[in-house]
Scaffold this active site. Structure first.
Site, PDB file in Angstrom:
ATOM      1  N   GLY A  29     -15.540  -1.522  53.461  1.00 17.69           N
ATOM      2  CA  GLY A  29     -15.248  -2.817  54.063  1.00 17.69           C
ATOM      3  C   GLY A  29     -16.456  -3.715  53.966  1.00 17.69           C
ATOM      4  N   GLY A  31     -18.453  -7.396  55.977  1.00 11.54           N
ATOM      5  CA  GLY A  31     -18.520  -8.352  57.065  1.00 11.54           C
ATOM      6  C   GLY A  31     -19.420  -9.500  56.675  1.00 11.54           C
ATOM      7  N   MET A  33     -22.579 -10.011  57.212  1.00 12.36           N
ATOM      8  CA  MET A  33     -23.944  -9.724  56.814  1.00 12.36           C
ATOM      9  C   MET A  33     -24.052  -8.699  55.697  1.00 12.36           C
ATOM     10  SD  MET A  33     -26.029  -9.643  60.419  1.00 12.36           S
ATOM     11  CE  MET A  33     -27.537  -9.224  59.533  1.00 12.36           C
ATOM     12  N   GLY A  34     -23.035  -7.882  55.497  1.00 18.27           N
ATOM     13  CA  GLY A  34     -23.176  -6.853  54.479  1.00 18.27           C
ATOM     14  C   GLY A  34     -21.884  -6.177  54.123  1.00 18.27           C
ATOM     15  N   VAL A  36     -20.052  -2.344  53.530  1.00 19.04           N
ATOM     16  CA  VAL A  36     -20.131  -0.960  53.962  1.00 19.04           C
ATOM     17  C   VAL A  36     -19.510  -0.066  52.894  1.00 19.04           C
ATOM     18  CG1 VAL A  36     -19.567   0.691  55.765  1.00 19.04           C
ATOM     19  CG2 VAL A  36     -19.990  -1.699  56.363  1.00 19.04           C
ATOM     20  N   LYS A  50     -24.275   0.734  55.212  1.00 21.85           N
ATOM     21  CA  LYS A  50     -24.161  -0.718  55.258  1.00 21.85           C
ATOM     22  C   LYS A  50     -25.319  -1.330  54.490  1.00 21.85           C
ATOM     23  CE  LYS A  50     -23.577  -4.674  58.279  1.00 21.85           C
ATOM     24  NZ  LYS A  50     -23.334  -5.145  59.649  1.00 21.85           N
ATOM     25  N   ASP A 144     -19.922  -7.655  69.354  1.00 21.17           N
ATOM     26  CA  ASP A 144     -18.806  -7.846  68.431  1.00 21.17           C
ATOM     27  C   ASP A 144     -17.816  -6.695  68.546  1.00 21.17           C
ATOM     28  OD1 ASP A 144     -17.373  -9.308  66.557  1.00 21.17           O
ATOM     29  OD2 ASP A 144     -18.292  -8.283  64.863  1.00 21.17           O
TER      30      ASP A 144
END
Length: 532
Positions: A29, A31, A33-34, A36, A50, A144
């Site tokens: 997956g 997000g 910032m990075g 995974v 990550k 989060d």
């Protein structure tokens, strides 16, 4: 360190890129910032790796943020959290490796299988609270918590993705141009740009538990701005959750952080239902502090209720109370509606004695300075009613559209209107109290008491009538709040009681030595009546 083919393993693995010696097996997956990846170093266990996005690499601020996260999160050790296995924030390509959890995210699980129900829902709520608590224990806020950041290992939730976690005293919440979080699961205070606290994660916990139990977001779907507006207003839909859990989740979704239960309170209630069934059951956590005249009377005023009528159960007493669940179809309500902590018998006695001393002081004042005391008490009751109305309107506005920077200015501008608005109720209450005081005067006249004693009795009756009369809840709210705060501390109560009794004693001696002063009048009324 660069992403390069692995030099070990089969020909297939040799073609896979590596980061920090970890072979990237699959993309799990991504997000803000990075990205995974599922990864493995040699023959070791698989991890969730990550890797920061390329446009973030080289940003010292992002690396420092990641280093802070890693330094704190290495101390997290909990079966409810995917802990850190390895990390290198300052590598050419920074990465963080965490325990790999082979399961669907809560979001995907709900999409595929539907809502979680029965005991599994309570187990989920408790497990998620345990995970957040273990993170807070090392001084970190997650910030989060949401369905996509909760992996399901069987029926057990595992908290993941601390890409947004910070050291608790780090006030910086945003990165240039970003909103760090997901609308519908971010707490209102974060949407207002304020610092996150442990209460912010409680709000996110509640929204995530609601999604798990309902199969849909509690604040609905639609454009992000519309969802964020509902979050700020506290407009959620929890219809379908079990009654007791619905109460707790509604309390945790309160737009005001101080009104939400704490994580220890949540766990005290959840553990006997789930992980520690041998423990004694406790009632669902309620709001930390109840404001007896802001929200309830705001709702009454909004509905056009008669101000002279007590419209909210339990509002007219200092005794704790419990209200029923809202009517069917009502999905938002104040968390204080389902109770507040009971006070001890000693504290109730201190409250009552302080109120009684105030009534005695009013009586002594009436005996020494009848007209001045009556006028002062009536004006004070009018001002207190005005303050109560202003607080009610202020609370109603905030419940409808959340906190605004101009709330204080608006409260001051509206103050004259509230002074006018409170006049009819104040007049009605004053007429009621003066009538009863006059009746007490007639009784004293009939039994031939002295003037000063009769005035003392009239003053006490006046105070009691204002307290219990029609619309007296507007007085009991603010006065009860003040006396309750004083009575909560024995030393403070002793000082206050001594001061009130001392003032009453001075006024009483003044009346006894010099008689009643009828200023600004020239003498006592009806002095020409024979026998007086």
């Amino acid at each position: 360190m660069t992403i390069s083919p692995s030099s070990a393993g089969s020909a297939e693995s040799a073609e896979r890129p590596t980061v920090g010696g970890y072979t990237l097996l699959a993309k799990l997956g991504e997000g803000g910032m990075g990205v995974v990846h599922l990864a493995r170093r040699g023959d070791g266990d698989r991890v969730a790796l990550k890797v920061l996005r390329p446009h973030i690499v080289g940003d010292d601020e992002a690396r420092q943020r990641l280093a802070r996260e890693v330094g704190s999160l290495r101390r997290v050790s909990s079966p409810w959290v995917a802990g850190i296995v390895d990390a290198d924030p300052w590598a050419p390509i920074p990465y963080v490796a965490t325990r790999y959890v082979p399961g669907l995210s809560l979001h995907d699980l709900i999409v595929e299988e539907g809502a979680i129900t029965g005991p599994d829902l309570y187990w989920f709520a408790a497990g998620l609270a345990e995970g957040i608590t273990s993170v807070h224990a090392v001084g970190v806020l997650h910030r989060d918590v949401k369905p996509s950041n909760v992996l399901m290992e069987g029926r057990t939730p595992i908290l993941i993705d601390f890409g947004l976690a910070r050291v608790a005293d780090d006030p910086k919440l945003t990165h240039t141009g970003w909103l760090l979080g997901t609308p519908g699961y971010l707490a209102p205070e974060i949407l207002y740009g304020e610092d996150a606290t442990a209460a912010s994660d409680v709000h996110s916990w509640a929204a995530t538990v609601a999604y798990a139990g309902l199969g849909q977001p509690p604040f609905g779907r639609g454009p992000s701005m519309a969802i964020m507006d509902r979050v700020r207003r506290g407009q959620f839909d929890l219809a379908g959750l079990p009654d007791d859990l619905r109460q707790v989740v509604a309390s945790a979704l309160d737009p005001e952080p101080r009104n939400r239960p704490t994580l220890p309170q949540l766990l005290d209630w959840l553990r006997p239902l789930t992980t520690r069934r041998e423990a004694a059951p406790v009632p669902p956590p309620a709001a930390v502090e109840h404001d007896p005249y802001t929200v309830p009377l705001a709702l009454a005023a909004q509905a056009g209720a008669d101000d002279a009528t007590d419209v909210w159960p339990g509002h007219n007493t200092a005794e704790p109370y419990t209200l029923a669940l809202p009517p069917e179809g009502v999905t938002e309500f104040a968390p204080s509606q389902y109770g507040e902590p009971r006070v001890s018998a000693a504290e109730r006695l201190r409250r009552g004695s302080l109120l009684a001393a105030l009534a005695v002081m009013v009586g002594a004042g009436a005996a020494a300075y009848p007209w001045l005391t009556v006028g002062l008490v009536l004006v004070l009751s009018w001002l207190l009613r005005s303050i109560s109305l202003a607080a009610s309107a202020h609370g109603q506005r905030r419940s409808l559209r959340g906190r605004k920077w101009y709330d204080g200015v608006q409260l001051l501008v509206a103050a004259p209107w509230h002074l006018v608005q409170s006049i009819p109720g104040a007049v009605l209450l004053a007429l009621w109290a003066l009538g009863l005081a006059a009746a007490a005067a007639l009784v004293c006249y009939a039994i031939a008491t002295g003037v000063e004693l009769a005035l003392f009795v009239c003053g006490v009756v006046l105070a009691g009538s204002l307290w219990w009369g029609p619309g007296g809840s507007r007085l009991r709210g603010p006065v009860g709040r003040i006396t309750g705060a004083i009575a909560a501390q024995p030393r403070r109560w002793v000082i206050a009681l001594a001061v009130v009794l001392a003032v009453g004693a001075v006024l009483g001696f003044r009346a006894d030595l010099s008689g009643a002063s009828w200023d600004p009048a020239g003498g006592r009324p009806q002095a020409e009546i024979p026998g007086r």
